[in-house]
Design a protein around this motif. Structure first.
Motif, PDB file in Angstrom:
ATOM      1  N   CYS A 161       0.818  -1.210   0.000  1.00 45.45           N
ATOM      2  CA  CYS A 161       0.000   0.000   0.000  1.00 45.45           C
ATOM      3  C   CYS A 161       0.853   1.261   0.000  1.00 45.45           C
ATOM      4  O   CYS A 161       1.842   1.356   0.739  1.00 45.45           O
ATOM      5  CB  CYS A 161      -0.916   0.025   1.222  1.00 45.45           C
ATOM      6  SG  CYS A 161      -2.157  -1.282   1.250  1.00 45.45           S
ATOM      7  N   GLY A 162       0.446   2.235  -0.806  1.00 47.28           N
ATOM      8  CA  GLY A 162       1.048   3.551  -0.782  1.00 47.28           C
ATOM      9  C   GLY A 162       0.189   4.515   0.009  1.00 47.28           C
ATOM     10  O   GLY A 162      -0.877   4.142   0.522  1.00 47.28           O
ATOM     11  N   PRO A 163       0.617   5.781   0.106  1.00 50.50           N
ATOM     12  CA  PRO A 163      -0.084   6.740   0.965  1.00 50.50           C
ATOM     13  C   PRO A 163      -1.311   7.384   0.336  1.00 50.50           C
ATOM     14  O   PRO A 163      -1.989   8.170   0.985  1.00 50.50           O
ATOM     15  CB  PRO A 163       0.994   7.798   1.229  1.00 50.50           C
ATOM     16  CG  PRO A 163       1.843   7.763   0.002  1.00 50.50           C
ATOM     17  CD  PRO A 163       1.870   6.328  -0.432  1.00 50.50           C
ATOM     18  N   GLY A 164      -1.609   7.088  -0.928  1.00 52.00           N
ATOM     19  CA  GLY A 164      -2.750   7.702  -1.595  1.00 52.00           C
ATOM     20  C   GLY A 164      -3.995   6.842  -1.550  1.00 52.00           C
ATOM     21  O   GLY A 164      -4.079   5.852  -0.800  1.00 52.00           O
ATOM     22  N   ASN A 165      -4.968   7.216  -2.373  1.00 54.87           N
ATOM     23  CA  ASN A 165      -6.244   6.492  -2.377  1.00 54.87           C
ATOM     24  C   ASN A 165      -6.087   5.027  -2.756  1.00 54.87           C
ATOM     25  O   ASN A 165      -6.851   4.174  -2.296  1.00 54.87           O
ATOM     26  CB  ASN A 165      -7.224   7.173  -3.338  1.00 54.87           C
ATOM     27  CG  ASN A 165      -7.815   8.433  -2.734  1.00 54.87           C
ATOM     28  OD1 ASN A 165      -7.372   8.904  -1.697  1.00 54.87           O
ATOM     29  ND2 ASN A 165      -8.806   8.990  -3.401  1.00 54.87           N
ATOM     30  N   ASN A 166      -5.116   4.702  -3.619  1.00 51.67           N
ATOM     31  CA  ASN A 166      -4.897   3.304  -3.960  1.00 51.67           C
ATOM     32  C   ASN A 166      -4.586   2.471  -2.724  1.00 51.67           C
ATOM     33  O   ASN A 166      -5.025   1.332  -2.595  1.00 51.67           O
ATOM     34  CB  ASN A 166      -3.751   3.176  -4.972  1.00 51.67           C
ATOM     35  CG  ASN A 166      -4.245   2.952  -6.382  1.00 51.67           C
ATOM     36  OD1 ASN A 166      -5.289   3.475  -6.761  1.00 51.67           O
ATOM     37  ND2 ASN A 166      -3.506   2.186  -7.163  1.00 51.67           N
TER      38      ASN A 166
END
Length: 281
Positions: free
Chosen positions: A102-107
């Motif tokens: 997981c990254g820090p954005g909505n994805n």
């Protein structure tokens, strides 16, 4: 330049109330403006329009504006679609261990929601989430997973060796440029090198939404086995040759028409995803 979750969410939430393109409410719920002219390069070979970065951002704003959705709702529906796609391509009988990067954005938020649904479907997800977004939704989603006993790991290298399927939820359509900052540069390199099956959410991480795979850098040569586009495919899919799904069954007809989408009849029954034809050379 890599946008943070806080920047993206702030941009969306601060502009919803004063969007320059509001939809007038009518007896059908939305105004029906003239259908935009769609260039052939922006429409897939089987008729579904693809979106560029700006259109995708504007559509998100309108979904959370005139369409009445909250960010929580959109993440929940997107994550549910992702879980359905993973169940389709990698049922639990193929190996239940799922690593979600997981990254820090909505994805990243979509990946967290998908993990919860996968756990309830019999999988054993593990989360790598080194840079949590500043919006409080990420804390709540993390709390939900901790309540289920879903582990979070800081050791992605070991986790990549102890899983059966990798979910790429690092970068979404707001990623631009070629610079990938640590730790995600090494994470994408390691993910690319893994022989395990991979599913990317909306955009294969490091790909440019307009031009597809990068010519150099950590993501050079990275192409997931599966891609699940959300709401509508993005321009990059013309470079993608793997198994392709569309999810996010929530766009109202007025917005479909405004953005030139034609999704009627695409989803069957109560399915949350629809498999799209492969693009042949």
């Amino acid at each position: 330049m890599q946008r943070t979750a806080a920047a993206r969410l702030s941009n969306i939430l601060n502009t919803v109330s004063n969007s320059k393109r509001p939809l007038a409410v009518t007896n059908t719920g939305f105004q029906k403006p003239p259908r935009p002219v769609v260039g052939i390069s922006n429409r897939m070979s089987f008729g579904i329009k693809t979106l560029g970065a700006q259109e995708a951002i504007e559509l998100d704003k309108e979904l959370m504006g005139s369409a009445g959705y909250s960010l929580d709702q959109l993440m929940e529906l997107a994550g549910l679609s992702v879980a359905h796609a993973i169940y389709k391509v990698h049922p639990p009988s193929s190996g239940g261990r799922i690593l979600i990067l997981c990254g820090p954005g909505n994805n990243g938020g979509d990946g967290l929601v998908a993990a919860r649904h996968l756990w309830h479907s019999g999988y054993k997800p593990t989360i790598y989430f080194p840079k949590k977004g500043k919006h409080e939704i990420f804390e709540r989603l993390s709390t939900q997973l901790q309540g289920l006993g879903i582990p979070f790991t800081e050791d992605y290298k070991t986790a990549l060796k102890e899983t059966d399927h990798i979910v790429d939820a690092i970068f979404g359509f707001s990623f631009t440029g070629t610079t990938i900052r640590p730790p995600f540069d090494e994470v994408i390199t390691a993910m690319k090198s893994s022989p395990l099956p991979k599913t990317s959410i909306d955009v294969p991480s490091s790909w440019d939404i307009e031009h597809g795979p990068p010519p150099s850098g950590p993501g050079e040569g990275f192409s997931p086995d599966n891609l699940i586009s959300l709401t509508a495919p993005k321009h990059l899919v013309k470079y993608y040759k793997g198994r392709h799904f569309l999810g996010g069954r929530f766009c109202p007809p007025g917005l479909e028409e405004k953005y030139g989408l034609d999704l009627k009849g695409l989803y069957k029954g109560i399915d949350q995803i629809a498999e799209l034809p492969r693009i042949e050379d």
